[in-house]
Design an enzyme around this catalytic site. Structure first.
Site, PDB file in Angstrom:
ATOM      1  N   GLY A 239      87.301 -64.738  -9.883  1.00 50.12           N
ATOM      2  CA  GLY A 239      86.759 -64.936  -8.542  1.00 50.12           C
ATOM      3  C   GLY A 239      86.094 -66.257  -8.249  1.00 50.12           C
ATOM      4  O   GLY A 239      85.755 -66.528  -7.089  1.00 50.12           O
ATOM      5  N   PRO A 276      89.892 -65.260 -14.628  1.00 50.04           N
ATOM      6  CA  PRO A 276      90.057 -66.211 -13.528  1.00 50.04           C
ATOM      7  C   PRO A 276      91.527 -66.432 -13.197  1.00 50.04           C
ATOM      8  O   PRO A 276      92.375 -66.455 -14.086  1.00 50.04           O
ATOM      9  CB  PRO A 276      89.434 -67.497 -14.077  1.00 50.04           C
ATOM     10  CG  PRO A 276      89.571 -67.385 -15.562  1.00 50.04           C
ATOM     11  CD  PRO A 276      89.566 -65.916 -15.906  1.00 50.04           C
ATOM     12  N   GLY A 277      91.828 -66.558 -11.937  1.00 51.30           N
ATOM     13  CA  GLY A 277      93.181 -66.898 -11.505  1.00 51.30           C
ATOM     14  C   GLY A 277      93.150 -68.222 -10.772  1.00 51.30           C
ATOM     15  O   GLY A 277      93.551 -69.276 -11.271  1.00 51.30           O
ATOM     16  N   ARG A 314      99.077 -67.942   3.055  1.00 49.51           N
ATOM     17  CA  ARG A 314      97.609 -67.894   3.103  1.00 49.51           C
ATOM     18  C   ARG A 314      97.006 -68.282   4.455  1.00 49.51           C
ATOM     19  O   ARG A 314      96.092 -67.610   4.935  1.00 49.51           O
ATOM     20  CB  ARG A 314      96.998 -68.738   1.974  1.00 49.51           C
ATOM     21  CG  ARG A 314      97.480 -68.326   0.566  1.00 49.51           C
ATOM     22  CD  ARG A 314      96.658 -68.916  -0.548  1.00 49.51           C
ATOM     23  NE  ARG A 314      95.308 -68.406  -0.551  1.00 49.51           N
ATOM     24  CZ  ARG A 314      94.272 -69.018  -0.046  1.00 49.51           C
ATOM     25  NH1 ARG A 314      94.396 -70.243   0.422  1.00 49.51           N
ATOM     26  NH2 ARG A 314      93.086 -68.456  -0.028  1.00 49.51           N
ATOM     27  N   TYR A 318      94.867 -65.225   5.819  1.00 48.71           N
ATOM     28  CA  TYR A 318      93.413 -65.285   5.608  1.00 48.71           C
ATOM     29  C   TYR A 318      92.745 -66.401   6.417  1.00 48.71           C
ATOM     30  O   TYR A 318      91.619 -66.779   6.110  1.00 48.71           O
ATOM     31  CB  TYR A 318      93.082 -65.551   4.133  1.00 48.71           C
ATOM     32  CG  TYR A 318      93.837 -64.712   3.141  1.00 48.71           C
ATOM     33  CD1 TYR A 318      93.551 -63.362   2.976  1.00 48.71           C
ATOM     34  CD2 TYR A 318      94.835 -65.277   2.351  1.00 48.71           C
ATOM     35  CE1 TYR A 318      94.247 -62.598   2.051  1.00 48.71           C
ATOM     36  CE2 TYR A 318      95.529 -64.518   1.426  1.00 48.71           C
ATOM     37  CZ  TYR A 318      95.224 -63.174   1.284  1.00 48.71           C
ATOM     38  OH  TYR A 318      95.913 -62.428   0.368  1.00 48.71           O
ATOM     39  N   CYS A 346     109.832 -67.518  13.563  1.00 51.93           N
ATOM     40  CA  CYS A 346     109.685 -67.159  14.975  1.00 51.93           C
ATOM     41  C   CYS A 346     108.458 -66.335  15.270  1.00 51.93           C
ATOM     42  O   CYS A 346     108.561 -65.192  15.731  1.00 51.93           O
ATOM     43  CB  CYS A 346     110.941 -66.424  15.425  1.00 51.93           C
ATOM     44  SG  CYS A 346     112.366 -67.457  15.153  1.00 51.93           S
ATOM     45  N   GLU A 347     107.296 -66.824  14.929  1.00 50.70           N
ATOM     46  CA  GLU A 347     106.069 -66.222  15.422  1.00 50.70           C
ATOM     47  C   GLU A 347     104.952 -67.252  15.371  1.00 50.70           C
ATOM     48  O   GLU A 347     104.961 -68.158  14.535  1.00 50.70           O
ATOM     49  CB  GLU A 347     105.707 -64.941  14.669  1.00 50.70           C
ATOM     50  CG  GLU A 347     105.630 -65.033  13.174  1.00 50.70           C
ATOM     51  CD  GLU A 347     105.296 -63.659  12.581  1.00 50.70           C
ATOM     52  OE1 GLU A 347     104.137 -63.253  12.688  1.00 50.70           O
ATOM     53  OE2 GLU A 347     106.200 -63.015  12.021  1.00 50.70           O
ATOM     54  N   TYR A 375      98.302 -68.031  -5.448  1.00 52.29           N
ATOM     55  CA  TYR A 375      98.655 -67.157  -4.337  1.00 52.29           C
ATOM     56  C   TYR A 375      99.570 -67.861  -3.339  1.00 52.29           C
ATOM     57  O   TYR A 375      99.512 -67.610  -2.137  1.00 52.29           O
ATOM     58  CB  TYR A 375      97.379 -66.599  -3.659  1.00 52.29           C
ATOM     59  CG  TYR A 375      96.428 -65.960  -4.647  1.00 52.29           C
ATOM     60  CD1 TYR A 375      96.761 -64.759  -5.250  1.00 52.29           C
ATOM     61  CD2 TYR A 375      95.225 -66.577  -5.023  1.00 52.29           C
ATOM     62  CE1 TYR A 375      95.911 -64.172  -6.189  1.00 52.29           C
ATOM     63  CE2 TYR A 375      94.373 -66.000  -5.956  1.00 52.29           C
ATOM     64  CZ  TYR A 375      94.729 -64.799  -6.534  1.00 52.29           C
ATOM     65  OH  TYR A 375      93.894 -64.220  -7.473  1.00 52.29           O
TER      66      TYR A 375
HETATM   67  N1  LLP Z   1      90.612 -59.827 -11.519  1.00 47.68           N
HETATM   68  C1  LLP Z   1      90.893 -58.890 -10.592  1.00 47.68           C
HETATM   69  C2  LLP Z   1      90.691 -57.477 -10.916  1.00 47.68           C
HETATM   70  C3  LLP Z   1      91.361 -59.289  -9.326  1.00 47.68           C
HETATM   71  O1  LLP Z   1      91.625 -58.367  -8.409  1.00 47.68           O
HETATM   72  C4  LLP Z   1      91.536 -60.669  -9.040  1.00 47.68           C
HETATM   73  C5  LLP Z   1      92.051 -61.107  -7.734  1.00 47.68           C
HETATM   74  C6  LLP Z   1      91.251 -61.598 -10.057  1.00 47.68           C
HETATM   75  C7  LLP Z   1      90.783 -61.144 -11.284  1.00 47.68           C
HETATM   76  C8  LLP Z   1      91.426 -63.072  -9.878  1.00 47.68           C
HETATM   77  O2  LLP Z   1      90.626 -63.599  -8.877  1.00 47.68           O
HETATM   78  P1  LLP Z   1      90.583 -65.210  -8.695  1.00 47.68           P
HETATM   79  O3  LLP Z   1      89.935 -65.794  -9.922  1.00 47.68           O
HETATM   80  O4  LLP Z   1      91.964 -65.689  -8.533  1.00 47.68           O
HETATM   81  O5  LLP Z   1      89.765 -65.396  -7.480  1.00 47.68           O
HETATM   82  N2  LLP Z   1      95.735 -63.473  -2.210  1.00 47.68           N
HETATM   83  C9  LLP Z   1      94.357 -63.845  -2.010  1.00 47.68           C
HETATM   84  C10 LLP Z   1      93.508 -63.603  -3.247  1.00 47.68           C
HETATM   85  C11 LLP Z   1      93.559 -62.172  -3.745  1.00 47.68           C
HETATM   86  C12 LLP Z   1      92.746 -61.930  -4.985  1.00 47.68           C
HETATM   87  C13 LLP Z   1      92.994 -60.588  -5.554  1.00 47.68           C
HETATM   88  N3  LLP Z   1      92.344 -60.302  -6.793  1.00 47.68           N
HETATM   89  C14 LLP Z   1      94.312 -65.311  -1.576  1.00 47.68           C
HETATM   90  O6  LLP Z   1      95.337 -65.928  -1.386  1.00 47.68           O
HETATM   91  O7  LLP Z   1      93.224 -65.835  -1.355  1.00 47.68           O
END
Ligand code: LLP
Length: 421
Positions: A239, A276-277, A314, A318, A346-347, A375
């Site tokens: 996150g 982390p993602g 995105r 969002y 087309c939107e 993402y």
């Molecule tokens: N762990 C869990 C259980 C999660 O649900 C998520 C993200 C992460 C880790 C990784 O979070 P990060 O470090 O990437 O913030 N599609 C959206 C983001 C959705 C996140 C969902 N869960 C966007 O484009 O902002």
């Protein structure tokens, strides 16, 4: 910091001119920098130095197997949320012992696959899931290592669609109920409690919500230990946010996040896991697109690109902002002009930015969307029958297509028309 810089007047991905990739693969496409991915992964390694830890990359943010292999070679584990992700991680060579399985709706089939192929732990999100896992594991003669995801009722102060740690969200079990659920878990066959899991949301730009959540997890660890549970692992989720514009955002640094982890849970002697993602993949990718037309509207100019909302959703989903920059470096002092930057879908939602000031560009020019590594490709679709765009990985002066663009025929051939028609 990333490795997408202007050099000799042209935007480069590490040592490769972005225009050279465009010439080879066509537009639009995603391009990722290995050095940036590894740098960001390394920042977390550094931040957690001194604690026993595992960094499980949230592969939902970017799941190409080449990326998984690159990170896994540095010791990353994976956080997966579906059988598809689990299988992808395994196919990329990630050992089961380094894969954690998250998500609120794991099916019995998914549980079975993970138990057969090896799993570090399941992060269980509800009592019905716990009971299902117990049944599945017992029937296989297996033992499923688990944490239970607790919902700490903390406001992550992020976009409503990606906040997960408030009691009204569907995630985890209420922290107040945790002792009861852990007692049930300990009594169930085929289940081995190894720790606690928490994840409060994505794109967090402040540390306070993490601090509040982790303090609650620390208290819970002590309470559960006094109930006789062997809490030895804490999965603290992902996150941590990233800067999406160069000018005005400065989210917390991984080093400060690491210090916060040490301060809040370091004394417990647990192994720490994080998921982390975005911070690893977000600023390690660009989406590159070409200007098809510049259309004069009333009081505004539309930059119509060949990339669209189906390629990068995105902004539409969002209200997210991505900096958009020309691939040819603008001359210094050139006057910036406002554009509404849109795709051909087309939107009206197919709008990337309104009134975005950038140096003048012309038809045929290339532009790059920054911070598109997380993402981006993973959320793409074929809406409007637009084939998924290719992904390219750069390392120093080499690049490789890591997912080719399907041909129109390949895309169309996937449909079948029933005999009766
Ligand atoms: N762990 C869990 C259980 C999660 O649900 C998520 C993200 C992460 C880790 C990784 O979070 P990060 O470090 O990437 O913030 N599609 C959206 C983001 C959705 C996140 C969902 N869960 C966007 O484009 O902002």
């Amino acid at each position: 910091m990333d490795h997408f810089l202007y050099r000799d007047g042209v935007l480069h991905a590490e040592d490769v001119p972005v225009a050279e990739i465009a010439a080879a693969v066509g537009t639009p496409f995603y391009v990722y920098s290995s050095a940036t991915l590894l740098r960001h992964f390394g920042l977390f390694e550094e931040a957690l130095d001194g604690l026993e830890h595992t960094i499980c990359f949230a592969m939902k943010s970017l799941s190409n197997q080449a990326i998984l292999r690159l990170l896994a070679q540095r010791g990353a584990g994976m956080d997966v949320v579906s059988e598809g992700e689990y299988r992808r991680a395994k196919a990329a060579g990630v050992p089961g012992e380094r894969i954690v399985f998250s998500g609120v709706g794991k099916t019995r089939a998914e549980m079975r696959t993970a138990l057969e192929g090896g799993i570090r732990q399941f992060n269980v999100e509800s009592e019905p899931e716990l009971r299902a896992l117990s049944e599945v594991a017992s029937a296989m003669g297996a033992v499923a290592p688990i944490t239970i995801r607790v919902n700490p009722d903390v406001d992550a102060k992020t976009h409503a669609k990606i906040a997960t740690g408030k009691s009204e969200n569907k995630f985890g079990i209420p922290i107040a109920k945790a002792r009861e659920v852990y007692a049930e878990a300990a009594a169930l066959p085929g289940i081995e409690v190894v720790g606690i899991d928490v994840h409060i949301g994505s794109q967090l730009t402040q540390l306070e919500p993490f601090e509040a959540a982790y303090r609650k997890v620390a208290d819970l660890t002590e309470a559960l230990r006094s109930d006789g549970h062997d809490i030895r692992r804490l999965d603290l989720g992902g996150g941590l946010g990233i800067p999406y514009t160069r000018s005005n955002e400065a989210p917390p640094l991984p080093l400060d996040y690491g210090a916060l982890i040490k301060r809040t849970v370091g004394h417990l002697g647990c192994e720490v896991e994080i998921e982390p993602g975005r911070l690893i993949s977000g600023n390690a990718g660009l989406m590159v697109s070409r200007v098809i037309y510049i259309k004069e509207g009333e009081g505004r100019n539309f930059l119509i690109l060949d990339g669209a909302m189906n390629d990068l959703i995105r902004p539409a989903m969002y209200e997210a902002h991505h900096d958009i920059v020309p691939v040819i470096e603008p001359e210094t002092g050139v006057e910036q002009v406002p554009f509404d930057i849109v795709g051909p879908v087309c939107e009206t939602g197919d709008t990337f930015a309104k009134g975005w000031h950038m140096p003048p560009v012309k038809e045929g020019d290339l532009v790059a969307f920054r911070s598109a590594g997380a993402y981006g490709a993973v959320m793409a679709s074929e809406y409007n029958s637009r084939p998924l765009i290719p992904e390219v990985l750069v390392q120093d002066d080499q690049f490789a297509v890591i997912r080719p663009r399907p041909t129109f025929d390949e895309m169309i051939a996937r449909d079948t028309i029933p005999e009766w028609l």
